[in-house]
Design a protein around this motif. Structure first.
Motif, PDB file in Angstrom:
ATOM      1  N   ALA A   1      92.825  37.886 -49.676  1.00  0.00           N
ATOM      2  CA  ALA A   1      93.422  38.895 -50.564  1.00  0.00           C
ATOM      3  C   ALA A   1      94.589  38.309 -51.345  1.00  0.00           C
ATOM      4  CB  ALA A   1      93.875  40.111 -49.744  1.00  0.00           C
ATOM      5  N   GLN A   2      95.434  37.521 -50.684  1.00  0.00           N
ATOM      6  CA  GLN A   2      96.580  36.912 -51.365  1.00  0.00           C
ATOM      7  C   GLN A   2      96.139  35.936 -52.439  1.00  0.00           C
ATOM      8  OE1 GLN A   2      98.617  35.200 -48.016  1.00  0.00           O
ATOM      9  NE2 GLN A   2      99.774  37.073 -47.559  1.00  0.00           N
ATOM     10  N   ARG A   3      95.184  35.089 -52.105  1.00  0.00           N
ATOM     11  CA  ARG A   3      94.704  34.092 -53.068  1.00  0.00           C
ATOM     12  C   ARG A   3      94.099  34.771 -54.299  1.00  0.00           C
ATOM     13  NH1 ARG A   3      93.090  29.098 -50.668  1.00  0.00           N
ATOM     14  NH2 ARG A   3      92.254  28.544 -52.713  1.00  0.00           N
TER      15      ARG A   3
ATOM     16  N   GLU B   1      94.622  37.832 -55.430  1.00  0.00           N
ATOM     17  CA  GLU B   1      95.605  38.589 -56.214  1.00  0.00           C
ATOM     18  C   GLU B   1      96.452  37.671 -57.092  1.00  0.00           C
ATOM     19  OE1 GLU B   1      98.340  42.483 -55.509  1.00  0.00           O
ATOM     20  OE2 GLU B   1      98.379  40.966 -53.927  1.00  0.00           O
ATOM     21  N   VAL B   2      96.873  36.531 -56.562  1.00  0.00           N
ATOM     22  CA  VAL B   2      97.689  35.604 -57.346  1.00  0.00           C
ATOM     23  C   VAL B   2      96.910  35.106 -58.566  1.00  0.00           C
ATOM     24  CG1 VAL B   2      98.734  33.293 -57.348  1.00  0.00           C
ATOM     25  CG2 VAL B   2      99.183  34.875 -55.471  1.00  0.00           C
TER      26      VAL B   2
ATOM     27  N   ASN C   1      96.429  37.877 -61.180  1.00  0.00           N
ATOM     28  CA  ASN C   1      97.660  38.112 -61.960  1.00  0.00           C
ATOM     29  C   ASN C   1      97.845  37.044 -63.024  1.00  0.00           C
ATOM     30  OD1 ASN C   1      98.295  40.407 -60.502  1.00  0.00           O
ATOM     31  ND2 ASN C   1      99.623  39.332 -59.052  1.00  0.00           N
TER      32      ASN C   1
ATOM     33  N   ARG D   1      92.722  43.898 -47.504  1.00  0.00           N
ATOM     34  CA  ARG D   1      93.954  44.108 -46.717  1.00  0.00           C
ATOM     35  C   ARG D   1      93.729  45.135 -45.622  1.00  0.00           C
ATOM     36  NH1 ARG D   1      98.210  43.907 -51.768  1.00  0.00           N
ATOM     37  NH2 ARG D   1      98.627  41.667 -51.673  1.00  0.00           N
TER      38      ARG D   1
ATOM     39  N   ALA E   1      96.412  28.335 -55.517  1.00  0.00           N
ATOM     40  CA  ALA E   1      95.723  29.459 -56.141  1.00  0.00           C
ATOM     41  C   ALA E   1      94.478  29.010 -56.889  1.00  0.00           C
ATOM     42  CB  ALA E   1      96.652  30.195 -57.093  1.00  0.00           C
TER      43      ALA E   1
ATOM     44  N   GLN F   1      93.281  38.613 -44.985  1.00  0.00           N
ATOM     45  CA  GLN F   1      94.614  38.701 -45.585  1.00  0.00           C
ATOM     46  C   GLN F   1      94.872  37.517 -46.512  1.00  0.00           C
ATOM     47  OE1 GLN F   1      96.828  41.318 -45.180  1.00  0.00           O
ATOM     48  NE2 GLN F   1      97.967  40.299 -46.826  1.00  0.00           N
ATOM     49  N   GLN F   2      94.534  36.322 -46.071  1.00  0.00           N
ATOM     50  CA  GLN F   2      94.727  35.131 -46.910  1.00  0.00           C
ATOM     51  C   GLN F   2      93.868  35.191 -48.165  1.00  0.00           C
ATOM     52  OE1 GLN F   2      93.685  32.370 -43.779  1.00  0.00           O
ATOM     53  NE2 GLN F   2      95.801  31.617 -43.617  1.00  0.00           N
TER      54      GLN F   2
ATOM     55  N   VAL G   1      90.975  43.773 -53.367  1.00  0.00           N
ATOM     56  CA  VAL G   1      92.152  43.261 -52.658  1.00  0.00           C
ATOM     57  C   VAL G   1      92.628  44.270 -51.622  1.00  0.00           C
ATOM     58  CG1 VAL G   1      94.593  42.681 -52.900  1.00  0.00           C
ATOM     59  CG2 VAL G   1      92.926  41.691 -54.468  1.00  0.00           C
TER      60      VAL G   1
END
Length: 497
Positions: free
Chosen positions: A34-36, A38-39, A42, A9, A126, A31-32, A5
């Protein structure tokens, strides 16, 4: 590369418009992505999941799940689509999978999660609707060697595949080694093989991402993959022409398809810089013809137990007849003609503690090294010994027979027999006389003891149950299935050398 991730970024900061993944449904920037990732990572950690099984066709979403498991340090179990329901269940049990994400309703009677409840406010983007999510009654404790992050099941020659356990670090070391060796900046890579194939997973996704590239992931239909048994070659060629990639990975059968099309007038995109071919020995003549027809094809060698690729030819480093230059992350030695790899070892097999934590991988391949170059001569267990005591590697003879894109498949037989025969298949457009003429031409390139005296033509559909994901024929199973026909080749034409 423990924090993919953070890497994505950093890539996004340097190239904010750069697309990381692209399929028919979406384009995702670094960037998108990485967000997907990471969510989802988690969410998996919050549910305290330790092993996720992934069953689906090629898509950007498949990659998101795979990378999320990396980030969360959760075991990912990619399941090939061609596995039978019983094979899938065996894999799930061996791995101790606790969650199954599948595009199909595979497990009636199990507990299916409601994604809107499981991922409130997040499920829609996600974890896509394409996946059904199932909780499984298995447990991975004591099933896997410590450090396992991915399990790739070899197709094997039986209905009980073995699960090769790989660490997170091992996978990324291979990917980085490939990125350094191929050295294409921001490549546009086209995924033609299933993502559940470790070679495409590591060399086709991780390595291009490490180079800041774009991974293009067409669906099965876009690639001309019609179910498990048919290929629309025109659609496949159109896909390659439309996407205009810098790089691709092929198995020998796909390479022959592209060569046949090129000889009939199809032109490969001028964008192509690197086409890797693996999954079996490739005759140097075939590679030479590919280059002449505008296909920059380079042979490589590897196996799942070594994290996929061990040696590779590239535009900067190539040697005729070699499987490739040994990559920087591993070492190779030859013991009694067998190729032995260290520095790139799997952790062992799922559910088989006696196999855990090896220091070396005995590959079962016969070969030799010249400085940093590896040459593969065949499989030790495939070695044929004629009734006259001649040792013959069938892969050698098969590579000559397959050096023209006339045959689709070929397997040489003749252990403890006076001469060699071949099981083969070809397009319906190829007649018996053409095959006879070609075998005569191929035999002229071989010594008398390695020539094909008789052959049996089979339909492609007859061979399909005996072909692995990377296009290799399952020799033992084929010998058993067609033993009567093979015997008749010798009984009707008794000969001596």
């Amino acid at each position: 590369m423990n924090n993919i991730v953070e890497f994505m970024r950093q890539t996004a900061q340097g190239s904010p418009a750069q697309i990381a993944l692209e399929d028919s449904q979406q384009q995702l920037s670094y960037q998108q992505l990485a967000q997907r990732v990471e969510v989802l990572a988690n969410w998996l950690q919050q549910r305290q999941v330790s092993c996720v099984a992934l069953h689906g066709g090629n898509s950007a979403d498949w990659v998101i799940v795979d990378l999320a498991c990396h980030v969360a340090n959760i075991v990912c179990l990619p399941l090939p689509l061609f596995f039978t329901p019983q094979q899938i269940r065996n894999c799930l049990e061996q791995a101790g999978a606790e969650l199954l994400l599948s595009e199909e309703l595979l497990l009636p009677g199990q507990c299916k999660l409601d994604l809107e409840e499981a991922l409130p406010g997040v499920a829609a983007w996600a974890l896509p609707e394409r996946f059904h999510c199932w909780e499984l009654p298995f447990n991975s404790s004591n099933q896997l060697p410590e450090g396992t992050q991915k399990i790739t099941f070899t197709s094997g020659s039986t209905g009980h595949p073995k699960g090769v356990c790989l660490s997170r670090d091992h996978q990324w070391r291979v990917a980085q080694s490939l990125a350094d060796e191929i050295a294409i900046k921001q490549p546009r890579h086209l995924c033609l093989l299933p993502l559940s194939t470790l070679l495409e997973n590591i060399a086709g996704v991780y390595s291009p991402l490490l180079c800041g590239g774009t991974v293009v992931i067409p669906s099965d239909a876009q690639r001309g993959m019609l179910g498990s048994s048919n290929l629309d070659s025109w659609r496949l060629l159109q896909c390659i022409s439309e996407i205009k990639p810098d790089s691709m990975i092929l198995i020998p059968q796909l390479l022959r398809l592209l060569l046949a099309a090129s000889q009939q007038g199809w032109q490969a995109p001028t964008s192509l810089k690197f086409v890797a071919v693996g999954g079996g020995r490739v005759d140097p003549q075939l590679l030479s013809k590919a280059r002449q027809l505008g296909l920059p094809v380079y042979e490589g060698y590897g196996l799942s137990e070594c994290g996929s690729v061990v040696a590779l030819n590239t535009p900067a480093n190539q040697r005729i007849g070699a499987a490739g230059k040994i990559l920087a992350h591993c070492q190779v030695r030859i013991e009694k003609q067998e190729v032995v790899v260290s520095g790139a070892c799997h952790l062992g097999y799922a559910g088989m503690p006696d196999s855990w934590y090896p220091h070396e991988v005995y590959t079962g391949d016969l070969g030799h090294c010249e400085e940093d170059w590896l040459f593969i001569d065949g499989r030790s267990k495939n070695l044929l010994i004629s009734s006259f005591g001649r040792n013959i590697s069938p892969e050698w003879v098969e590579s000559v027979l397959m050096s023209e894109p006339l045959l689709n498949q070929c397997m040489v037989v003749g252990d403890d027999k006076p001469y060699l025969c071949a099981l083969l298949s070809a397009s319906s457009a190829v007649n018996e006389q053409q095959i006879t003429n070609w075998i005569k031409t191929a035999n002229a390139q071989l010594p008398d003891y390695a020539q094909i005296r008789q052959w049996l033509r089979l339909e492609d559909k007859q061979l399909l149950p005996y072909i692995t994901a990377n296009g290799r024929l399952q020799r033992l199973a084929l010998l058993q299935a067609f033993d009567t026909q093979i015997d008749s080749l010798y009984q009707s034409h008794p000969q001596t050398n």
